[in-house]
Design a protein around this motif. Structure first.
Motif, PDB file in Angstrom:
ATOM      1  N   PHE A   1      39.159  50.080  52.835  1.00 51.99           N
ATOM      2  CA  PHE A   1      40.484  50.678  52.664  1.00 51.99           C
ATOM      3  C   PHE A   1      41.544  49.620  52.355  1.00 51.99           C
ATOM      4  O   PHE A   1      42.471  49.876  51.581  1.00 51.99           O
ATOM      5  N   LEU A   2      41.393  48.435  52.911  1.00 51.31           N
ATOM      6  CA  LEU A   2      42.305  47.346  52.563  1.00 51.31           C
ATOM      7  C   LEU A   2      42.189  47.019  51.075  1.00 51.31           C
ATOM      8  O   LEU A   2      43.205  46.869  50.381  1.00 51.31           O
ATOM      9  N   LEU A   3      40.965  46.928  50.574  1.00 53.53           N
ATOM     10  CA  LEU A   3      40.777  46.679  49.143  1.00 53.53           C
ATOM     11  C   LEU A   3      41.399  47.796  48.305  1.00 53.53           C
ATOM     12  O   LEU A   3      42.036  47.537  47.275  1.00 53.53           O
ATOM     13  N   LEU A   4      41.229  49.023  48.737  1.00 51.70           N
ATOM     14  CA  LEU A   4      41.809  50.154  48.014  1.00 51.70           C
ATOM     15  C   LEU A   4      43.334  50.067  47.994  1.00 51.70           C
ATOM     16  O   LEU A   4      43.965  50.248  46.938  1.00 51.70           O
ATOM     17  N   ILE A   5      43.936  49.766  49.124  1.00 53.68           N
ATOM     18  CA  ILE A   5      45.394  49.648  49.195  1.00 53.68           C
ATOM     19  C   ILE A   5      45.887  48.531  48.284  1.00 53.68           C
ATOM     20  O   ILE A   5      46.851  48.714  47.525  1.00 53.68           O
ATOM     21  N   LEU A   6      45.227  47.385  48.324  1.00 55.22           N
ATOM     22  CA  LEU A   6      45.637  46.271  47.463  1.00 55.22           C
ATOM     23  C   LEU A   6      45.481  46.632  45.987  1.00 55.22           C
ATOM     24  O   LEU A   6      46.317  46.262  45.154  1.00 55.22           O
ATOM     25  N   SER A   7      44.431  47.360  45.660  1.00 55.94           N
ATOM     26  CA  SER A   7      44.225  47.812  44.284  1.00 55.94           C
ATOM     27  C   SER A   7      45.328  48.773  43.853  1.00 55.94           C
ATOM     28  O   SER A   7      45.863  48.679  42.743  1.00 55.94           O
TER      29      SER A   7
ATOM     30  N   ALA B   1      51.773  39.240  39.465  1.00 51.19           N
ATOM     31  CA  ALA B   1      50.798  38.153  39.588  1.00 51.19           C
ATOM     32  C   ALA B   1      50.347  37.992  41.039  1.00 51.19           C
ATOM     33  O   ALA B   1      49.152  37.812  41.313  1.00 51.19           O
ATOM     34  N   ARG B   2      51.280  38.078  41.979  1.00 51.10           N
ATOM     35  CA  ARG B   2      50.931  37.948  43.398  1.00 51.10           C
ATOM     36  C   ARG B   2      50.062  39.114  43.860  1.00 51.10           C
ATOM     37  O   ARG B   2      49.096  38.928  44.602  1.00 51.10           O
ATOM     38  N   ALA B   3      50.395  40.321  43.410  1.00 46.84           N
ATOM     39  CA  ALA B   3      49.596  41.495  43.796  1.00 46.84           C
ATOM     40  C   ALA B   3      48.181  41.388  43.236  1.00 46.84           C
ATOM     41  O   ALA B   3      47.208  41.703  43.935  1.00 46.84           O
ATOM     42  N   ILE B   4      48.062  40.945  42.003  1.00 50.09           N
ATOM     43  CA  ILE B   4      46.740  40.774  41.395  1.00 50.09           C
ATOM     44  C   ILE B   4      45.937  39.748  42.176  1.00 50.09           C
ATOM     45  O   ILE B   4      44.754  39.927  42.458  1.00 50.09           O
ATOM     46  N   ARG B   5      46.577  38.649  42.545  1.00 53.00           N
ATOM     47  CA  ARG B   5      45.872  37.598  43.295  1.00 53.00           C
ATOM     48  C   ARG B   5      45.523  38.051  44.699  1.00 53.00           C
ATOM     49  O   ARG B   5      44.462  37.696  45.226  1.00 53.00           O
ATOM     50  N   ALA B   6      46.405  38.825  45.334  1.00 49.58           N
ATOM     51  CA  ALA B   6      46.100  39.324  46.687  1.00 49.58           C
ATOM     52  C   ALA B   6      44.858  40.206  46.645  1.00 49.58           C
ATOM     53  O   ALA B   6      43.967  40.079  47.497  1.00 49.58           O
ATOM     54  N   PHE B   7      44.782  41.086  45.644  1.00 45.21           N
ATOM     55  CA  PHE B   7      43.585  41.916  45.492  1.00 45.21           C
ATOM     56  C   PHE B   7      42.374  41.053  45.133  1.00 45.21           C
ATOM     57  O   PHE B   7      41.290  41.211  45.710  1.00 45.21           O
ATOM     58  N   GLY B   8      42.554  40.135  44.199  1.00 45.19           N
ATOM     59  CA  GLY B   8      41.449  39.278  43.776  1.00 45.19           C
ATOM     60  C   GLY B   8      40.895  38.442  44.909  1.00 45.19           C
ATOM     61  O   GLY B   8      39.681  38.344  45.093  1.00 45.19           O
ATOM     62  N   ASN B   9      41.786  37.857  45.693  1.00 44.92           N
ATOM     63  CA  ASN B   9      41.331  37.025  46.800  1.00 44.92           C
ATOM     64  C   ASN B   9      40.579  37.860  47.819  1.00 44.92           C
ATOM     65  O   ASN B   9      39.521  37.460  48.308  1.00 44.92           O
ATOM     66  N   ALA B  10      41.113  39.038  48.140  1.00 50.87           N
ATOM     67  CA  ALA B  10      40.424  39.915  49.096  1.00 50.87           C
ATOM     68  C   ALA B  10      39.059  40.329  48.556  1.00 50.87           C
ATOM     69  O   ALA B  10      38.076  40.357  49.301  1.00 50.87           O
ATOM     70  N   SER B  11      38.993  40.612  47.265  1.00 51.86           N
ATOM     71  CA  SER B  11      37.714  41.049  46.688  1.00 51.86           C
ATOM     72  C   SER B  11      36.717  39.893  46.582  1.00 51.86           C
ATOM     73  O   SER B  11      35.521  40.132  46.426  1.00 51.86           O
TER      74      SER B  11
END
Length: 133
Positions: A19-25, A48-58
């Motif tokens: 669910f964290l990954l889903l929220i970040l996406s 850019a920060r949102a993309i990286r936050a999702f990318g790092n989590a993934s």
């Protein structure tokens, strides 16, 4: 150990991390729509920060979920699984918040990474002990 209870513990933390990954996406999608950006970040720092936050989590969450699953299958104590799961999830949340708020170095980003590494270390030790014990 009761692998059913261990499995339930792993399922809890795997589900929360998914669910964290889903929220970040969804945050990335929302910003893409807001700024009308289909690909990349077009130099928009917030995106850019949102993309990286999702990318790092993934990049970090799948290995953590795998470790939780193997711990459960190996019959690790539910407490051990909860400790790994909580530290991983909390670390990923704190890191995502830190990265979403600042592209530079920040205390939340550092705390989040250290927590993630601690979860990896704890899971790795528990898996090795399970393998040899």
């Amino acid at each position: 150990m009761d692998t059913i209870v261990s499995g339930h513990a792993a399922a809890l933390w795997a589900g929360l991390n998914l669910f964290l990954l889903l929220i970040l996406s969804l945050l990335v999608v929302r910003l893409r729509q807001k700024h009308k950006v289909a690909l990349g970040d077009e130099g928009i720092p917030e995106l850019a920060r949102a993309i990286r936050a999702f990318g790092n989590a993934s990049e970090y969450i799948p290995s953590g979920i795998a470790a939780l699953a193997v711990l459960a299958v190996a019959g690790a104590a539910p407490l051990a699984i909860h400790v790994v799961g909580f530290i991983l999830f909390a670390g990923r949340v704190v890191h995502a918040i830190g990265l979403s708020n600042s592209g530079g170095a920040s205390i939340p980003r550092a705390v989040g990474m250290v927590a993630t590494w601690l979860a990896y270390i704890f899971a790795g030790v528990a898996l090795l002990l399970s393998a040899i014990g």
